[in-house]
Structures are given as structure tokens and as C-alpha cells.
Write a protein that holds these residues in place. Structure first.
Motif, PDB file in Angstrom:
ATOM      1  N   MET A 194     -36.615 -30.318   8.954  1.00 42.85           N
ATOM      2  CA  MET A 194     -36.883 -31.325   9.932  1.00 42.85           C
ATOM      3  C   MET A 194     -38.223 -31.403  10.591  1.00 42.85           C
ATOM      4  SD  MET A 194     -33.319 -31.093  12.235  1.00 42.85           S
ATOM      5  CE  MET A 194     -33.413 -32.766  12.736  1.00 42.85           C
ATOM      6  N   LYS A 195     -38.720 -32.524  10.743  1.00 43.98           N
ATOM      7  CA  LYS A 195     -40.024 -32.764  11.625  1.00 43.98           C
ATOM      8  C   LYS A 195     -39.825 -32.387  12.989  1.00 43.98           C
ATOM      9  CE  LYS A 195     -42.219 -36.347   8.701  1.00 43.98           C
ATOM     10  NZ  LYS A 195     -42.871 -37.558   8.528  1.00 43.98           N
ATOM     11  N   ARG A 196     -40.985 -32.104  13.829  1.00 39.13           N
ATOM     12  CA  ARG A 196     -40.807 -31.460  15.049  1.00 39.13           C
ATOM     13  C   ARG A 196     -41.711 -32.412  15.980  1.00 39.13           C
ATOM     14  NH1 ARG A 196     -42.074 -25.287  15.986  1.00 39.13           N
ATOM     15  NH2 ARG A 196     -40.762 -25.678  17.754  1.00 39.13           N
ATOM     16  N   CYS A 197     -41.001 -32.700  17.205  1.00 40.32           N
ATOM     17  CA  CYS A 197     -41.435 -33.409  18.240  1.00 40.32           C
ATOM     18  C   CYS A 197     -41.537 -32.756  19.607  1.00 40.32           C
ATOM     19  CB  CYS A 197     -40.934 -34.762  18.335  1.00 40.32           C
ATOM     20  SG  CYS A 197     -41.335 -35.940  19.668  1.00 40.32           S
ATOM     21  N   ALA A 198     -42.491 -32.522  20.172  1.00 35.66           N
ATOM     22  CA  ALA A 198     -42.511 -31.961  21.464  1.00 35.66           C
ATOM     23  C   ALA A 198     -42.364 -33.286  22.497  1.00 35.66           C
ATOM     24  CB  ALA A 198     -43.558 -31.044  21.790  1.00 35.66           C
ATOM     25  N   ILE A 199     -41.305 -32.833  23.632  1.00 27.88           N
ATOM     26  CA  ILE A 199     -41.229 -33.556  24.661  1.00 27.88           C
ATOM     27  C   ILE A 199     -41.784 -32.984  25.909  1.00 27.88           C
ATOM     28  CG2 ILE A 199     -39.480 -34.734  26.165  1.00 27.88           C
ATOM     29  CD1 ILE A 199     -39.178 -35.772  23.596  1.00 27.88           C
ATOM     30  N   LEU A 200     -42.930 -33.642  26.303  1.00 19.85           N
ATOM     31  CA  LEU A 200     -43.890 -33.161  27.257  1.00 19.85           C
ATOM     32  C   LEU A 200     -43.233 -33.591  28.573  1.00 19.85           C
ATOM     33  CD1 LEU A 200     -46.673 -31.538  27.205  1.00 19.85           C
ATOM     34  CD2 LEU A 200     -47.690 -33.715  27.811  1.00 19.85           C
ATOM     35  N   SER A 201     -42.975 -32.381  29.493  1.00 21.77           N
ATOM     36  CA  SER A 201     -42.365 -32.621  30.771  1.00 21.77           C
ATOM     37  C   SER A 201     -43.160 -31.915  31.927  1.00 21.77           C
ATOM     38  CB  SER A 201     -40.924 -32.037  30.598  1.00 21.77           C
ATOM     39  OG  SER A 201     -40.107 -32.230  31.830  1.00 21.77           O
ATOM     40  N   MET A 202     -42.481 -31.057  32.738  1.00 20.48           N
ATOM     41  CA  MET A 202     -43.123 -30.288  33.679  1.00 20.48           C
ATOM     42  C   MET A 202     -42.199 -29.010  34.127  1.00 20.48           C
ATOM     43  SD  MET A 202     -41.886 -33.077  36.874  1.00 20.48           S
ATOM     44  CE  MET A 202     -42.318 -31.889  38.388  1.00 20.48           C
ATOM     45  N   ASP A 203     -42.716 -28.209  34.992  1.00 12.40           N
ATOM     46  CA  ASP A 203     -42.044 -27.058  35.108  1.00 12.40           C
ATOM     47  C   ASP A 203     -40.766 -26.851  35.360  1.00 12.40           C
ATOM     48  OD1 ASP A 203     -44.263 -25.736  34.294  1.00 12.40           O
ATOM     49  OD2 ASP A 203     -45.080 -25.310  36.432  1.00 12.40           O
ATOM     50  N   GLU A 205     -54.451 -33.755  21.637  1.00 11.52           N
ATOM     51  CA  GLU A 205     -55.345 -34.564  20.549  1.00 11.52           C
ATOM     52  C   GLU A 205     -56.259 -33.880  19.679  1.00 11.52           C
ATOM     53  OE1 GLU A 205     -56.650 -38.262  21.384  1.00 11.52           O
ATOM     54  OE2 GLU A 205     -54.656 -39.046  21.393  1.00 11.52           O
ATOM     55  N   ALA A 206     -56.616 -32.644  20.156  1.00 12.72           N
ATOM     56  CA  ALA A 206     -57.546 -31.814  19.246  1.00 12.72           C
ATOM     57  C   ALA A 206     -56.749 -31.087  18.190  1.00 12.72           C
ATOM     58  CB  ALA A 206     -58.357 -30.942  19.928  1.00 12.72           C
ATOM     59  N   SER A 207     -55.317 -31.091  18.195  1.00 16.64           N
ATOM     60  CA  SER A 207     -54.565 -30.373  17.380  1.00 16.64           C
ATOM     61  C   SER A 207     -54.158 -31.492  16.293  1.00 16.64           C
ATOM     62  CB  SER A 207     -53.247 -29.855  18.005  1.00 16.64           C
ATOM     63  OG  SER A 207     -52.244 -30.895  18.261  1.00 16.64           O
ATOM     64  N   SER A 208     -53.394 -30.831  15.410  1.00  8.90           N
ATOM     65  CA  SER A 208     -52.845 -31.723  14.257  1.00  8.90           C
ATOM     66  C   SER A 208     -51.626 -32.637  14.717  1.00  8.90           C
ATOM     67  CB  SER A 208     -52.381 -31.189  12.982  1.00  8.90           C
ATOM     68  OG  SER A 208     -51.497 -30.057  13.458  1.00  8.90           O
ATOM     69  N   ALA A 209     -51.396 -32.484  15.884  1.00  6.03           N
ATOM     70  CA  ALA A 209     -49.990 -33.222  16.504  1.00  6.03           C
ATOM     71  C   ALA A 209     -50.768 -34.461  17.001  1.00  6.03           C
ATOM     72  CB  ALA A 209     -49.365 -32.641  17.461  1.00  6.03           C
ATOM     73  N   VAL A 210     -50.042 -35.680  16.865  1.00  4.73           N
ATOM     74  CA  VAL A 210     -50.285 -37.064  17.134  1.00  4.73           C
ATOM     75  C   VAL A 210     -49.558 -37.221  18.769  1.00  4.73           C
ATOM     76  CG1 VAL A 210     -50.088 -39.366  16.912  1.00  4.73           C
ATOM     77  CG2 VAL A 210     -49.987 -37.940  15.040  1.00  4.73           C
ATOM     78  N   LEU A 211     -50.419 -37.572  19.730  1.00  2.00           N
ATOM     79  CA  LEU A 211     -50.003 -37.870  20.974  1.00  2.00           C
ATOM     80  C   LEU A 211     -49.746 -39.154  21.259  1.00  2.00           C
ATOM     81  CD1 LEU A 211     -49.844 -36.417  24.162  1.00  2.00           C
ATOM     82  CD2 LEU A 211     -52.037 -37.406  24.075  1.00  2.00           C
ATOM     83  N   ARG A 221     -35.766 -46.120  16.310  1.00  2.00           N
ATOM     84  CA  ARG A 221     -36.160 -46.671  15.352  1.00  2.00           C
ATOM     85  C   ARG A 221     -37.902 -46.959  15.470  1.00  2.00           C
ATOM     86  NH1 ARG A 221     -31.043 -49.594  15.875  1.00  2.00           N
ATOM     87  NH2 ARG A 221     -31.959 -50.952  17.477  1.00  2.00           N
ATOM     88  N   ALA A 222     -38.048 -47.393  16.579  1.00  4.39           N
ATOM     89  CA  ALA A 222     -39.650 -47.616  16.707  1.00  4.39           C
ATOM     90  C   ALA A 222     -40.387 -46.379  16.411  1.00  4.39           C
ATOM     91  CB  ALA A 222     -39.881 -48.181  18.137  1.00  4.39           C
ATOM     92  N   PHE A 223     -39.858 -45.256  16.839  1.00  3.83           N
ATOM     93  CA  PHE A 223     -40.716 -44.012  16.339  1.00  3.83           C
ATOM     94  C   PHE A 223     -40.546 -43.810  15.206  1.00  3.83           C
ATOM     95  CE2 PHE A 223     -40.838 -39.373  16.110  1.00  3.83           C
ATOM     96  CZ  PHE A 223     -41.691 -39.104  16.989  1.00  3.83           C
ATOM     97  N   VAL A 224     -39.477 -43.769  14.408  1.00  2.84           N
ATOM     98  CA  VAL A 224     -39.418 -43.655  12.931  1.00  2.84           C
ATOM     99  C   VAL A 224     -40.500 -44.400  12.069  1.00  2.84           C
ATOM    100  CG1 VAL A 224     -37.943 -43.538  10.926  1.00  2.84           C
ATOM    101  CG2 VAL A 224     -37.151 -42.269  12.953  1.00  2.84           C
ATOM    102  N   GLU A 225     -40.376 -45.857  12.605  1.00  6.22           N
ATOM    103  CA  GLU A 225     -41.022 -47.055  11.732  1.00  6.22           C
ATOM    104  C   GLU A 225     -42.549 -46.414  12.022  1.00  6.22           C
ATOM    105  OE1 GLU A 225     -42.215 -51.560  12.454  1.00  6.22           O
ATOM    106  OE2 GLU A 225     -40.245 -50.783  13.317  1.00  6.22           O
ATOM    107  N   LYS A 226     -42.964 -45.954  12.847  1.00  3.34           N
ATOM    108  CA  LYS A 226     -44.374 -45.250  13.157  1.00  3.34           C
ATOM    109  C   LYS A 226     -44.539 -44.037  12.346  1.00  3.34           C
ATOM    110  CE  LYS A 226     -48.271 -44.944  16.453  1.00  3.34           C
ATOM    111  NZ  LYS A 226     -48.710 -45.162  17.594  1.00  3.34           N
ATOM    112  N   PHE A 227     -43.585 -43.054  12.620  1.00  9.46           N
ATOM    113  CA  PHE A 227     -43.903 -41.640  12.126  1.00  9.46           C
ATOM    114  C   PHE A 227     -43.207 -41.343  10.919  1.00  9.46           C
ATOM    115  CE2 PHE A 227     -44.906 -41.572  16.565  1.00  9.46           C
ATOM    116  CZ  PHE A 227     -46.453 -41.369  16.462  1.00  9.46           C
TER     117      PHE A 227
END
Length: 296
Positions: A1-10, A74-80, A280-286
């Protein structure tokens, strides 16, 4: 599976969060979600394909550190998503001046670099109003937002001077339609309309956020509001994966209150199909990942 980080808070204690509703449709599309705080140190962002900004609702307390975190991503290989360029544009509410210059109606505003009591006093006459709203240009969750009449202005003058002494802020007329009617939010995923709600404050308050007792209702927006939302979306300089556009009735029509492009609640709880529209919008892009049943 591909991996997506959900950016949140503590800690999200005390907040209403609905991003868990993305887990099922995203997993079905082959994407594994992992929630991380933007304040975590030494995260290897390269291990993710995408980092999705969702609920870092304390970023305004240290916007510089937050932007530094996004720079590392953004400097990593991940797409923000949404991208850093769009975050930089949206993080300062001065963007409202830019879209107004493109013909989009916004709530009338005076822009201030530092607090000046006489300027605020004159604003009552300038806007022909009995009440004002003062808030920072970089803010979230209605933090440091003040609703003032002439008497409360005098009582709060010292506090306002302390909060806004060297802090850019905006002065607006308080629009009673936020109480009488509510604040409209329209949601777009991948440039396509998804759903809409109206948010109303609790009695004796003006803040529409759930954390402050705000009440939500799903609506079908009028053609007039949909048309304005489409025009507003087109005025955004970078195409967002997700957008929440907030409007209020003003005069004969509607005006933009804010464009929420960084960490808006997308209220997936208010429309049961909205998580799948987002997916669907996410998968259409990535693109799709490998479904969980095939990755074992």
C-alpha cells in the motif's frame, strides 16, 4: 500500500475531528493513513508518498515553526497537500485584498500593522456600525478574535494594545447575519463541489466553531452562492486539493469571510458521501495504491 501521513497536532482533546472517516475509502483505494503531529521531531517524511495537512490547529501559536516543518516535508520525497506555496499565500489573511482586487466580494476590512485606539474608534463611523470585529491576520479557531462595541472597546483597550501591539490585524464591521442566518461553508475536492453546510453560533455568542458551541446544518446552496464559490475558487492562485470557502450574507448578496486552504475541518460527518468524494479526488491526483487485501 502507498502511505499518506495525516498532519495533525500533539493533542486533539477538546476538538471535533472527522478525518477518521477517510480511513475506509482511502484503504479501499490502497492508501494507508498514519496521523503525526507537526511538532514531532526527527520524522523521516521520505517514508510517505503524500503528507496531507489536516488538523494542526495550534499552528498559529508558532507559525514560523509550522512553516519550517512544511519546508522539511516539501524538501523530502513526499508530496505536501495543500502545497507550501498555497499555505504561504493563505496563512496571512491579507490574501482577501488580493481576491477582492479580482472582483470577489469580501467583508469590508481595515488593515492594520499595529494597534491604534483612535483608528479603532473611527472604524465605527467608517463602517457605520455599532460593533466591530478585530482579529489577527494569522489566526485559527477564532483565537484572539474580539467583538467590540464602543464601551467594551474602552474596557478592553489595554488588552487589545497588548495583543496587537506589533501584530498585524484586521478590523471589520460585525455582521449580524452571522447570528440571524449563519455562516456558509462550501467544500471542494479536486476543484469539484462536494457539499455545503451552514454554521450558527450558540446563543449569546458569535463564534460558529463547534468548539465554541456552534451548530451545524447541511444545506443545498443557492445558484447565486454556488456561482460566487466557483468564481472564488478560480481566484485562488494555486489549485487546491481541498478547499473550504466561507461566506456570509452581506447587503444584497454574499461576501467571503475566509478561504480555508490549510487545515480546515472538512466536516465529513455532515455528508456521508463526502469522504469517498475526497478519496476519489485524492486518487485521481496521486493514483491508487495496492489494496490491503492484495498487500498481505
Amino acid at each position: 500500500m502507498k502511505r499518506c501521513a495525516i498532519l495533525s497536532m500533539d493533542s486533539l482533546e477538546g476538538y471535533f475531528v472527522y478525518d477518521h472517516l477517510l480511513e475506509e475509502p482511502m484503504s479501499e483505494a490502497g492508501w494507508q493513513l498514519q496521523t503525526l503531529s507537526w511538532r514531532e521531531k526527527d520524522v523521516d517524511w521520505n517514508q510517505f508518498d503524500v503528507v496531507l495537512i489536516r488538523s494542526p490547529w495550534d499552528y498559529q501559536k508558532d507559525a514560523k515553526a509550522f512553516l519550517s516543518c512544511l519546508q522539511r516535508i516539501e524538501a523530502s520525497s513526499a508530496v505536501l497537500e495543500n502545497p507550501l506555496a498555497l499555505v504561504r499565500w493563505n496563512i496571512d489573511k491579507a490574501y482577501l485584498r488580493e481576491i477582492e482586487q479580482k472582483g470577489i466580494p469580501v467583508v469590508p476590512t481595515l488593515w492594520q500593522s499595529r494597534f491604534d485606539l483612535q483608528t479603532v474608534q473611527r472604524a465605527f463611523t467608517h463602517f457605520d456600525t455599532d460593533e466591530l470585529i478585530i482579529k489577527p491576520l494569522v489566526s485559527a479557531n477564532a483565537d484572539d478574535t474580539f467583538r467590540l462595541d464602543s464601551s467594551t472597546l474602552q474596557a478592553c483597550a489595554g488588552q487589545l494594545a497588548e495583543v496587537f501591539c506589533q501584530r498585524k490585524h484586521m478590523i471589520q464591521p460585525f455582521l449580524n447575519t452571522v447570528i440571524d442566518e449563519g455562516e456558509y461553508s462550501l467544500f471542494y475536492f479536486g476543484g469539484q463541489y462536494s457539499h455545503a453546510i451552514i454554521k450558527r453560533p450558540k446563543e449569546a455568542d458569535f463564534r460558529v466553531q463547534e468548539e465554541h458551541g456552534g451548530r451545524l446544518e447541511s444545506i443545498e446552496p443557492t445558484p447565486e452562492l454556488l456561482t460566487l464559490a466557483e468564481r472564488t475558487l478560480a481566484a485562488i492562485p494555486y489549485p487546491p486539493l481541498y478547499a473550504r470557502l466561507d461566506f456570509i450574507r452581506h447587503g444584497p448578496g454574499f461576501a467571503v469571510m475566509e478561504l480555508e486552504l490549510i487545515e480546515p475541518s472538512l466536516y465529513f460527518n455532515m455528508d456521508e458521501e463526502s469522504p469517498r468524494r475526497f478519496s476519489r479526488a485524492f486518487v485521481e491526483k496521486f493514483g491508487p495504491g495496492q489494496p490491503a487485501c492484495l498487500s498481505r
